[in-house]
Scaffold this motif. Structure first.
Motif, PDB file in Angstrom:
ATOM      1  N   VAL A 158      26.017  23.618 -24.141  1.00  0.00           N
ATOM      2  CA  VAL A 158      26.004  22.810 -22.926  1.00  0.00           C
ATOM      3  C   VAL A 158      25.901  23.704 -21.690  1.00  0.00           C
ATOM      4  N   ARG A 159      26.693  24.776 -21.695  1.00  0.00           N
ATOM      5  CA  ARG A 159      26.684  25.651 -20.542  1.00  0.00           C
ATOM      6  C   ARG A 159      25.312  26.310 -20.343  1.00  0.00           C
ATOM      7  N   GLU A 160      24.732  26.787 -21.438  1.00  0.00           N
ATOM      8  CA  GLU A 160      23.423  27.417 -21.315  1.00  0.00           C
ATOM      9  C   GLU A 160      22.398  26.406 -20.823  1.00  0.00           C
ATOM     10  N   ASP A 161      22.587  25.184 -21.259  1.00  0.00           N
ATOM     11  CA  ASP A 161      21.720  24.117 -20.867  1.00  0.00           C
ATOM     12  C   ASP A 161      21.772  23.955 -19.339  1.00  0.00           C
ATOM     13  N   LYS A 162      22.970  23.969 -18.801  1.00  0.00           N
ATOM     14  CA  LYS A 162      23.122  23.826 -17.353  1.00  0.00           C
ATOM     15  C   LYS A 162      22.407  24.977 -16.630  1.00  0.00           C
ATOM     16  N   TYR A 163      22.579  26.195 -17.170  1.00  0.00           N
ATOM     17  CA  TYR A 163      21.933  27.359 -16.564  1.00  0.00           C
ATOM     18  C   TYR A 163      20.417  27.191 -16.553  1.00  0.00           C
TER      19      TYR A 163
ATOM     20  N   GLN B 146      20.354  40.178 -15.908  1.00  0.00           N
ATOM     21  CA  GLN B 146      21.233  39.060 -15.612  1.00  0.00           C
ATOM     22  C   GLN B 146      20.773  38.235 -14.421  1.00  0.00           C
ATOM     23  N   GLY B 147      19.460  38.078 -14.272  1.00  0.00           N
ATOM     24  CA  GLY B 147      18.934  37.224 -13.208  1.00  0.00           C
ATOM     25  C   GLY B 147      19.458  37.643 -11.852  1.00  0.00           C
ATOM     26  N   MET B 148      19.923  36.655 -11.090  1.00  0.00           N
ATOM     27  CA  MET B 148      20.380  36.910  -9.718  1.00  0.00           C
ATOM     28  C   MET B 148      21.718  37.650  -9.677  1.00  0.00           C
ATOM     29  N   ILE B 149      22.355  37.833 -10.840  1.00  0.00           N
ATOM     30  CA  ILE B 149      23.679  38.457 -10.875  1.00  0.00           C
ATOM     31  C   ILE B 149      23.581  39.979 -10.774  1.00  0.00           C
ATOM     32  N   ARG B 150      22.545  40.548 -11.343  1.00  0.00           N
ATOM     33  CA  ARG B 150      22.399  42.001 -11.289  1.00  0.00           C
ATOM     34  C   ARG B 150      20.992  42.353 -10.826  1.00  0.00           C
ATOM     35  N   LEU B 151      20.882  42.668  -9.543  1.00  0.00           N
ATOM     36  CA  LEU B 151      19.580  42.956  -8.949  1.00  0.00           C
ATOM     37  C   LEU B 151      19.451  44.440  -8.635  1.00  0.00           C
ATOM     38  N   ARG B 152      18.235  44.911  -8.660  1.00  0.00           N
ATOM     39  CA  ARG B 152      18.008  46.314  -8.266  1.00  0.00           C
ATOM     40  C   ARG B 152      17.994  46.470  -6.754  1.00  0.00           C
ATOM     41  N   GLU B 153      17.710  45.388  -6.057  1.00  0.00           N
ATOM     42  CA  GLU B 153      17.761  45.426  -4.597  1.00  0.00           C
ATOM     43  C   GLU B 153      18.411  44.147  -4.125  1.00  0.00           C
ATOM     44  N   PHE B 154      19.374  44.253  -3.233  1.00  0.00           N
ATOM     45  CA  PHE B 154      20.032  43.044  -2.745  1.00  0.00           C
ATOM     46  C   PHE B 154      20.644  43.282  -1.373  1.00  0.00           C
ATOM     47  N   THR B 155      21.198  42.223  -0.810  1.00  0.00           N
ATOM     48  CA  THR B 155      21.815  42.299   0.509  1.00  0.00           C
ATOM     49  C   THR B 155      23.321  42.374   0.345  1.00  0.00           C
ATOM     50  N   ILE B 156      23.899  43.450   0.870  1.00  0.00           N
ATOM     51  CA  ILE B 156      25.338  43.612   0.779  1.00  0.00           C
ATOM     52  C   ILE B 156      25.966  43.143   2.088  1.00  0.00           C
ATOM     53  N   MET B 157      27.159  42.573   2.000  1.00  0.00           N
ATOM     54  CA  MET B 157      27.914  42.201   3.203  1.00  0.00           C
ATOM     55  C   MET B 157      29.260  42.887   3.031  1.00  0.00           C
TER      56      MET B 157
ATOM     57  N   SER C 282      28.046  29.341 -14.996  1.00  0.00           N
ATOM     58  CA  SER C 282      27.408  29.038 -16.271  1.00  0.00           C
ATOM     59  C   SER C 282      26.670  30.278 -16.774  1.00  0.00           C
ATOM     60  N   ARG C 283      26.532  30.360 -18.082  1.00  0.00           N
ATOM     61  CA  ARG C 283      25.861  31.465 -18.790  1.00  0.00           C
ATOM     62  C   ARG C 283      26.608  32.804 -18.702  1.00  0.00           C
TER      63      ARG C 283
ATOM     64  N   ARG D  34      24.026  37.056  -5.022  1.00  0.00           N
ATOM     65  CA  ARG D  34      24.919  36.573  -6.052  1.00  0.00           C
ATOM     66  C   ARG D  34      25.664  35.335  -5.553  1.00  0.00           C
ATOM     67  N   LEU D  35      26.032  35.347  -4.279  1.00  0.00           N
ATOM     68  CA  LEU D  35      26.714  34.188  -3.705  1.00  0.00           C
ATOM     69  C   LEU D  35      25.784  32.972  -3.641  1.00  0.00           C
ATOM     70  N   VAL D  36      24.486  33.226  -3.421  1.00  0.00           N
ATOM     71  CA  VAL D  36      23.510  32.127  -3.452  1.00  0.00           C
ATOM     72  C   VAL D  36      23.550  31.470  -4.829  1.00  0.00           C
ATOM     73  N   PHE D  37      23.534  32.310  -5.869  1.00  0.00           N
ATOM     74  CA  PHE D  37      23.582  31.771  -7.226  1.00  0.00           C
ATOM     75  C   PHE D  37      24.899  31.039  -7.482  1.00  0.00           C
ATOM     76  N   VAL D  38      26.003  31.649  -7.092  1.00  0.00           N
ATOM     77  CA  VAL D  38      27.320  31.047  -7.334  1.00  0.00           C
ATOM     78  C   VAL D  38      27.438  29.699  -6.612  1.00  0.00           C
ATOM     79  N   ALA D  39      26.959  29.648  -5.359  1.00  0.00           N
ATOM     80  CA  ALA D  39      27.038  28.393  -4.593  1.00  0.00           C
ATOM     81  C   ALA D  39      26.227  27.302  -5.281  1.00  0.00           C
ATOM     82  N   LEU D  40      25.058  27.666  -5.800  1.00  0.00           N
ATOM     83  CA  LEU D  40      24.229  26.666  -6.489  1.00  0.00           C
ATOM     84  C   LEU D  40      24.895  26.229  -7.788  1.00  0.00           C
ATOM     85  N   ASP D  41      25.395  27.206  -8.534  1.00  0.00           N
ATOM     86  CA  ASP D  41      26.012  26.906  -9.825  1.00  0.00           C
ATOM     87  C   ASP D  41      27.222  25.992  -9.644  1.00  0.00           C
ATOM     88  N   LYS D  42      28.039  26.302  -8.624  1.00  0.00           N
ATOM     89  CA  LYS D  42      29.249  25.516  -8.374  1.00  0.00           C
ATOM     90  C   LYS D  42      28.913  24.110  -7.896  1.00  0.00           C
TER      91      LYS D  42
END
Lengths: 576, 576
Positions: free
Chosen positions: A4-9, A208-219, A322-323, A448-456
């Motif tokens: 079910v969880r993978e399905d949601k992802y 890991q998709g949006m969770i582990r990127l080679r380039e990202f924006t840090i705050m 999820s995932r 990562r927060l973009v992904f988390v906000a969408l997932d939640k």
């Protein structure tokens, strides 16, 4: 449950791509792993998260925090000083047959289930040999494990001697410019220096998709304070407690976080200093704005072998998605004086700060004294050298030399009579104190927060799929629809739409398909409010305002649409 | 005159560093040219400019434009396709004695005054030899001129074959993801895809402060439209005319820009297409918000040798600043279908768009026909091959072959009777049209705008030096002061300060020094409004509100401070 969880992802990923939140970069060239584009909705979601972060960490803390911006391309000396050249590495191993490269620790963990974090390359090589681990792709023999540096390397300017790297964290910009910012801010502590910016980490094979990127924006914020007098953080600005899983709990297998106020956490020694605890509190409040309730997040203390080389205590703030399960949404590191000390050493510049005492103090200090006349008489032409040697001795060294009761002190080949050298106490007026500030660092990855906000916020409710994104971060705030595709309704609806755009409220207009289908389209991307123009509008200048989460509808005046929407956005609070 | 101008620049640079707008990066390590930090005030000024750009180019154009975000690290194939690997170069020459590297064109221009833009390395080498130009540092002999690529190079992942570069413009992200965004946006044209992001250009020896950086933030839009039916831009959204200096004027030495409406500019062929003209109009309005009046900026058409390799027409928007004279604040390039065509070729993907006609059309088309029976009889086992050859011929080729009147057509070694092959006209129903959209690109450098806004707003007025920054971009909006450093005034002033912070209005609080000195400190960094708490405040809950530019003071209610300030910020307009 797992299915079910993978399905949601999968559904979320499909939505993200189809409606324009994010997708793998460079798709037309087959993609490059670890790189994602943010689409029209994703980039605005990120923009809103970014602004909210600035509000929480800088604007709401204007009395103690500022933002700066420093370059991504950084000269080599900075990462020599910071320790990243030496320590920002992953162990890799190459297949002798197919030439593929793997993360050695991940390979061992997936082949044997053994946790090998913190082991040396030699130890990892031995395990690979002992366990007979082969290349997972071609079955070939694996070579020796070596360390691979995760900094992207380049050259600055036309000379090959000028090596540069892309920064893996914004932090070093705050350290190298600390003294300048401190001076600009009229030399007061505590001082938070924040930065939102791009960073890059050359991960071996990110998967890991949006969770582990080679380039990202840090705050990220480096918060500098006086370790001897840290002061009391303004806990009252943000209520609530912290849920913490300590390292000690983790070692004994306890998985249930404790709940403490930040103040208690410091008093009980769970968190090493008050500012570390304070910014954890602010982080918890900030993440709540993204739709993560207090009981959905906790802070996990890292074990020594899990910490970065610069940290003496670290907490990861975790949220379950999820995932991927529990993922880190923020890191909280107590960096002490590590970075400033290192930059002092490598740059030769004084990065200490000076704190004037409220009142002058009189301090008793020991100094080394000597009988100049006697030494002159005894050592003649060499007396200058002997005096030089004596003045280099510390009071403790002198006391130690004399403690044996010897009549003659043997120092660097000279025999000096004990009576010619002694330690005296002197009183001195002291007006202040020089020290290296200590640093705590809260750090977030924006994508990562973009992904988390969408997932939640992803909700499947019977036939309806929608994103219950908090209105403040929703990329589009209002959808405007004419009830039917009739010229008189379209014209009025476009008026409403233009009024919203003039008010600077991100909005969308849609006239195609049934009204039900248009509501569904708006719900699917988390538009919190929908305004529909119908025939009644033409008579009494009212429209329906529909709420995404409840599907409830109310009628309001056309003229009050922008104001009403602004009020609703401001008033929204996460239900817990 | 010149001395005064340089003086202003020095003063501005001193202010920028002392008060925290910007300074050279990595100062403690001696600095690296081409890199600047934005300090507490500079980063907020840039943040405001950034938000304003998003508002003008995206939010106000929600009906036709979106923003995305793509990575800075980019795989090599993208810049092969875009032409940057080949063309994004500067000519350099190395001294054989000291080894220093110079921009060959700049060296020649400063040694001889000759303009050499667009010349080949061979031509530049010849000039250096002919003119006897030596190394300007050590006097040594210079080598051959060669092209140096300005892309920062790196590797993605652990394999040396995976070359990557830092993007020098955001544009390629919009091109490689165009099809995805176009699909997400329900396939409608025109479509603007905007991006604000970091870019890097490895300049040989940048020496123009904030004007020429090796790394900076670009704010760029690729606007895609149908070249056959570009449509009418919504000129009415932004009033006014454009001041343009055409290439033709420049060639004949005319330096006085003409003034035309964007529509006229297109009709008269001065600007090659309506969208290029429209975004120039929007740019002019946007720059006005930064304090640049209409008569202080104009658009200079670039000469062919000054244009980038992808552009068929380019205008630079120029603003005059101290020290550097006229500098480019935005570039407007007509990129045609260059980029999408190149990416189609290099990726093998179809990046055309399909436009359905409102009504089906009947088109007459020529097709090649042949007599299958005759060919079968004549060529027997080889007839399949002959048919294959015929079907590859275009109608024009067949007509040409037959036009000579020959009885036999000689094609790839076969002699085919002329009567066996002919061209026929057929009528076809056509429902739409496939084409590659054309692109116009407005592009801004954010840090350069920070400098321009400061330079434009710097005022020396007798004893007073202040920044008349437009309130919307001023980093700090309000300064709060207690008139005297008395507990009861301090406490009330802090209340006002906290109310402003809660309202999200960036503010500062200052209680040290005389009130005059505090006003001066606030004026110097362009804080538009100052609120002073005095003894009257304690009696009637009013404060003085002081205006930076006029020094005028009014009394207002404490409770209305945040609202009043917001209103003033919104209402402000540039005086022209």
């Amino acid at each position: 449950m797992k299915v079910v969880r993978e399905d949601k992802y999968e559904k979320l990923m499909d939505l993200a791509k189809r409606r324009g939140f994010f997708w793998p970069s460079f798709e037309i060239y087959g993609g490059v792993s670890g790189f994602y584009d943010l689409g029209p909705l994703g980039s605005m979601l990120k923009e809103n998260i970014r602004r909210l972060w600035l509000e929480y960490f800088v604007v709401k803390h204007s009395d103690m925090a500022v933002a700066i911006e420093t370059p991504m391309v950084t000269p080599e000396v900075v990462f020599k000083a910071s320790g990243h050249l030496e320590s920002f590495t992953d162990p890799i191993v190459q297949c002798g047959k197919c030439g593929r490269v793997f993360r050695a620790d991940q390979l061992i963990e997936s082949a044997t289930g053994r946790k090998v974090e913190g082991l040396t390359p030699e130890e990892l090589t031995r395990i690979i040999k002992e366990e007979g681990i082969k290349c997972p792709v071609c079955g070939g023999e694996l070579g020796e494990v070596r360390l691979f540096n995760l900094l992207f390397q380049t050259y600055i300017g036309p000379y090959k001697r000028d090596v540069g790297y892309l920064r893996p964290e914004a932090a070093q910009g705050m350290f190298t410019s600390f003294k300048r910012v401190f001076t600009v801010m009229r030399q007061s502590l505590p001082l938070g220096i924040a930065q939102i910016g791009r960073v890059a980490r050359n991960e071996i094979s990110p998967r890991q998709g949006m969770i582990r990127l080679r380039e990202f924006t840090i705050m990220e914020m480096e918060f500098f304070y006086d370790p001897e007098e840290p002061g009391e953080p303004p806990y009252r600005r943000f209520g609530g407690k912290l849920r913490i899983l300590t390292a000690e709990q983790r070692v004994r297998g306890d998985e249930k976080p404790i709940t403490v106020s930040p103040k208690e956490a410091v008093e009980e020694g769970i968190v090493k200093n008050p500012w570390l605890a304070y910014w954890m509190l602010v982080s918890k409040e900030f993440v709540k704005e993204l739709g993560v309730a207090e009981n959905e997040t906790f802070f996990e203390e890292k074990l020594p072998e899990e910490r970065a080389h610069y940290a003496t205590q670290t907490f990861d703030q975790l949220v379950k998605v999820s995932r991927w399960g529990w993922v880190e949404v923020s890191g909280h590191a107590y960096r002490g004086d590590y970075d400033l000390s290192r930059h002092m050493k490598f740059s030769g510049k004084d990065l200490t700060v000076y704190k004037r005492f409220d009142e002058e103090k009189v301090e008793v200090r020991e100094v080394v004294k000597y009988d100049k006349a006697l030494i002159g008489k005894l050592f003649k032409s060499e007396s200058r050298k002997v005096i030089e040697i004596i003045t280099k001795l510390s009071p403790d060294q002198v006391k130690k030399l004399k403690s044996s009761g010897k009549e003659v002190l043997e120092v660097e080949g000279f025999s000096i009579p004990s009576s010619a050298v002694w330690v005296e106490e002197v009183k001195e007026k002291v007006t202040g104190r020089k020290f290296i500030p200590h640093v705590v660092e809260p750090s977030f990855g924006a994508e990562r927060l973009v992904f988390v906000a969408l997932d939640k916020s992803f909700v499947e409710d019977g036939e309806r799929t929608y994103l219950k994104l908090p209105p403040r971060i929703a990329p589009i705030k209002v959808a405007v629809f004419p009830l039917l595709s009739k010229p008189e309704l379209i014209s009025k609806a476009r008026e409403v739409f233009n009024a919203l755009l003039s008010s600077g409220i991100p909005s969308t207009y849609d006239e195609s398909g049934s009204i039900g289908r248009r509501y569904a389209r708006a719900d699917e991307v988390g538009i919190p409010y929908a305004v529909t123009v119908d025939y009644q509008t033409l008579q009494d200048s009212t429209v329906t305002l529909r709420f995404r989460d409840t599907k409830e509808q109310v009628r309001i005046e056309v003229s009050e649409v922008p104001t009403k929407v602004r009020e609703l956005i401001e008033a929204w609070r996460l239900e817990e």
